[in-house]
Design an enzyme around this catalytic site. Structure first.
Site, PDB file in Angstrom:
ATOM      1  N   LYS A  13      29.878 -35.808   1.174  1.00  0.00           N
ATOM      2  CA  LYS A  13      29.632 -36.178   2.688  1.00  0.00           C
ATOM      3  C   LYS A  13      28.283 -36.367   3.098  1.00  0.00           C
ATOM      4  CE  LYS A  13      31.148 -32.135   4.174  1.00  0.00           C
ATOM      5  NZ  LYS A  13      31.482 -31.423   2.854  1.00  0.00           N
ATOM      6  N   ARG A  88      34.258 -28.765  12.101  1.00  0.00           N
ATOM      7  CA  ARG A  88      34.684 -28.212  10.928  1.00  0.00           C
ATOM      8  C   ARG A  88      35.953 -27.447  11.530  1.00  0.00           C
ATOM      9  NH1 ARG A  88      30.300 -27.842   7.104  1.00  0.00           N
ATOM     10  NH2 ARG A  88      31.086 -26.980   5.219  1.00  0.00           N
ATOM     11  N   ARG A 160      21.428 -24.752  -4.475  1.00  0.00           N
ATOM     12  CA  ARG A 160      21.915 -23.802  -3.401  1.00  0.00           C
ATOM     13  C   ARG A 160      22.618 -22.533  -3.837  1.00  0.00           C
ATOM     14  NH1 ARG A 160      24.972 -27.977   0.701  1.00  0.00           N
ATOM     15  NH2 ARG A 160      26.186 -26.336   0.953  1.00  0.00           N
TER      16      ARG A 160
HETATM   17  P1  AP5 Z   1      27.115 -33.876  -1.574  1.00  0.00           P
HETATM   18  O1  AP5 Z   1      26.881 -35.387  -0.856  1.00  0.00           O
HETATM   19  O2  AP5 Z   1      25.924 -32.867  -1.230  1.00  0.00           O
HETATM   20  O3  AP5 Z   1      28.611 -33.388  -0.976  1.00  0.00           O
HETATM   21  P2  AP5 Z   1      28.872 -32.490   0.345  1.00  0.00           P
HETATM   22  O4  AP5 Z   1      30.205 -33.153   0.786  1.00  0.00           O
HETATM   23  O5  AP5 Z   1      27.800 -33.043   1.279  1.00  0.00           O
HETATM   24  O6  AP5 Z   1      28.875 -31.144   0.086  1.00  0.00           O
HETATM   25  P3  AP5 Z   1      28.426 -29.883   0.852  1.00  0.00           P
HETATM   26  O7  AP5 Z   1      28.571 -28.810  -0.250  1.00  0.00           O
HETATM   27  O8  AP5 Z   1      26.928 -29.929   1.189  1.00  0.00           O
HETATM   28  O9  AP5 Z   1      29.581 -29.601   1.744  1.00  0.00           O
HETATM   29  P4  AP5 Z   1      29.788 -28.425   2.453  1.00  0.00           P
HETATM   30  O10 AP5 Z   1      30.656 -28.869   3.560  1.00  0.00           O
HETATM   31  O11 AP5 Z   1      30.248 -27.051   1.893  1.00  0.00           O
HETATM   32  O12 AP5 Z   1      28.234 -27.590   2.821  1.00  0.00           O
HETATM   33  P5  AP5 Z   1      27.411 -27.811   4.411  1.00  0.00           P
HETATM   34  O13 AP5 Z   1      26.099 -27.853   3.962  1.00  0.00           O
HETATM   35  O14 AP5 Z   1      28.137 -28.699   5.343  1.00  0.00           O
HETATM   36  O15 AP5 Z   1      27.418 -34.070  -3.108  1.00  0.00           O
HETATM   37  C1  AP5 Z   1      27.771 -33.063  -3.771  1.00  0.00           C
HETATM   38  C2  AP5 Z   1      27.075 -33.618  -5.190  1.00  0.00           C
HETATM   39  O16 AP5 Z   1      27.840 -34.521  -5.805  1.00  0.00           O
HETATM   40  C3  AP5 Z   1      25.712 -33.886  -5.125  1.00  0.00           C
HETATM   41  O17 AP5 Z   1      24.911 -33.329  -6.573  1.00  0.00           O
HETATM   42  C4  AP5 Z   1      25.806 -35.574  -5.319  1.00  0.00           C
HETATM   43  O18 AP5 Z   1      24.689 -36.003  -5.834  1.00  0.00           O
HETATM   44  C5  AP5 Z   1      27.049 -35.649  -6.219  1.00  0.00           C
HETATM   45  N1  AP5 Z   1      27.895 -36.717  -5.648  1.00  0.00           N
HETATM   46  C6  AP5 Z   1      28.205 -37.138  -4.512  1.00  0.00           C
HETATM   47  N2  AP5 Z   1      29.107 -38.324  -4.610  1.00  0.00           N
HETATM   48  C7  AP5 Z   1      29.326 -38.524  -5.812  1.00  0.00           C
HETATM   49  C8  AP5 Z   1      30.360 -39.299  -6.326  1.00  0.00           C
HETATM   50  N3  AP5 Z   1      31.024 -40.388  -5.778  1.00  0.00           N
HETATM   51  N4  AP5 Z   1      30.120 -39.514  -7.683  1.00  0.00           N
HETATM   52  C9  AP5 Z   1      29.552 -38.420  -8.366  1.00  0.00           C
HETATM   53  N5  AP5 Z   1      28.807 -37.329  -7.900  1.00  0.00           N
HETATM   54  C10 AP5 Z   1      28.684 -37.524  -6.625  1.00  0.00           C
HETATM   55  O19 AP5 Z   1      27.708 -26.321   4.736  1.00  0.00           O
HETATM   56  C11 AP5 Z   1      27.296 -25.116   4.208  1.00  0.00           C
HETATM   57  C12 AP5 Z   1      27.524 -23.648   4.875  1.00  0.00           C
HETATM   58  O20 AP5 Z   1      26.870 -23.927   6.358  1.00  0.00           O
HETATM   59  C13 AP5 Z   1      29.052 -23.544   5.211  1.00  0.00           C
HETATM   60  O21 AP5 Z   1      29.643 -22.938   4.070  1.00  0.00           O
HETATM   61  C14 AP5 Z   1      28.952 -22.626   6.501  1.00  0.00           C
HETATM   62  O22 AP5 Z   1      28.626 -21.336   5.931  1.00  0.00           O
HETATM   63  C15 AP5 Z   1      27.769 -23.247   7.474  1.00  0.00           C
HETATM   64  N6  AP5 Z   1      28.248 -24.499   8.220  1.00  0.00           N
HETATM   65  C16 AP5 Z   1      27.819 -25.746   7.972  1.00  0.00           C
HETATM   66  N7  AP5 Z   1      28.391 -26.416   9.184  1.00  0.00           N
HETATM   67  C17 AP5 Z   1      29.213 -25.536   9.733  1.00  0.00           C
HETATM   68  C18 AP5 Z   1      29.927 -25.673  11.019  1.00  0.00           C
HETATM   69  N8  AP5 Z   1      30.111 -26.983  11.417  1.00  0.00           N
HETATM   70  N9  AP5 Z   1      30.463 -24.567  11.558  1.00  0.00           N
HETATM   71  C19 AP5 Z   1      30.328 -23.446  11.140  1.00  0.00           C
HETATM   72  N10 AP5 Z   1      29.487 -23.062   9.818  1.00  0.00           N
HETATM   73  C20 AP5 Z   1      29.065 -24.176   9.285  1.00  0.00           C
END
Ligand code: AP5
Length: 224
Positions: A13, A88, A160
């Site tokens: 994402k 989410r 992270r």
């Molecule tokens: P990346 O692009 O970083 O993936 P992502 O989908 O953004 O993954 P996240 O782990 O950031 O998502 P998440 O939803 O768990 O975390 P968030 O920060 O929102 O890619 C991942 C890796 O793969 C990278 O190394 C990249 O280079 C590689 N990659 C990408 N595409 C690729 C491809 N095509 N091929 C190969 N490699 C590839 O949330 C974290 C925490 O915050 C949550 O757990 C929660 O506690 C809180 N939180 C956030 N938003 C909310 C909300 N709306 N409500 C409540 N709590 C929330």
């Protein structure tokens, strides 16, 4: 355009939202980044979010909603943005729709990036993030030009704490239980675009752009 990027943890994402923002010249609104920035600054919100993030659970919806509504109230989001990690839950999706509707706006498209679970785990375990601008890198799929340094801003790269295996398993469980229903929510509104995310980064980006293109043209035509 207001675009929501949906997908499991590690689906790409952040990576794809970043590419899309540069292509469409839109701001990137990532709830996880906003929580992590608050945590770095040790604000009350950051300290509250810390325990949820460390457990891989969602933070309180009310807080996430207020934080995002405050962010999109800023001038740079007046004509669009790309949401990443928000909404989410159904409650968050409905709150976002309501807030946009009050301004005579709406979500244009929601892009759901689908990736098999074993690939998600591989991606998260090799991920490094820029402490300064949050750009994600991957040891194998997207390494930085200089080890440990961000290509864009030279910031320090770090792993992270919620990318450790037991937290990743909890985050995936939370995604399937609480976030996946949003896919149906946008499907019923005729706004969903499903993308095969199990391809290289550039290939996924091209799929997303070509799926959005017809709507972007329609948008331009409508504004004529
Ligand atoms: P990346 O692009 O970083 O993936 P992502 O989908 O953004 O993954 P996240 O782990 O950031 O998502 P998440 O939803 O768990 O975390 P968030 O920060 O929102 O890619 C991942 C890796 O793969 C990278 O190394 C990249 O280079 C590689 N990659 C990408 N595409 C690729 C491809 N095509 N091929 C190969 N490699 C590839 O949330 C974290 C925490 O915050 C949550 O757990 C929660 O506690 C809180 N939180 C956030 N938003 C909310 C909300 N709306 N409500 C409540 N709590 C929330």
């Amino acid at each position: 355009m207001y675009i929501v990027v949906l997908g499991a943890p590690g689906a790409g994402k952040g990576t794809q939202a970043d590419i899309l923002c540069r292509k469409l010249n839109l701001p990137h609104v990532a709830s996880g980044d906003l929580f992590r920035q608050a945590l770095e600054k040790k604000t009350e919100l950051g300290l509250l979010a810390k325990s949820y993030m460390e457990r891989g659970e969602l933070g309180p919806s009310e807080i996430a909603i207020n934080m995002i509504l405050e962010r999109i109230g800023l001038a740079d989001c007046a004509s669009g943005c790309v949401f990443d990690g928000f909404p989410r839950t159904l409650e968050q999706a409905e709150a976002l729709d309501k807030a946009l509707m009050e301004e005579g706006k709406s979500i244009d498209k929601s892009v759901y990036i689908r990736v098999p679970q074993e690939e998600l785990i591989k991606r998260l375990s090799g991920r490094w993030i820029c402490r300064n601008c949050q750009t994600p890198y991957h040891l194998v799929a997207a390494p930085p030009r200089v080890a440990g340094k961000c290509d864009k801003c030279g910031g320090e790269l770090y792993q992270r704490t919620d990318d450790k295996e037991e937290t990743v398993i909890e985050r995936l469980k939370v995604f399937f239980e609480q976030t996946l229903p949003i896919v149906d929510y946008y499907k019923k509104q005729g706004k969903l675009i499903e993308i095969n995310g199990n391809l290289g980064i550039q290939d996924v980006a091209e799929e997303i752009i070509s799926a959005l293109k017809p709507f972007m043209i329609a948008d331009v035509k409508n504004s004529d």
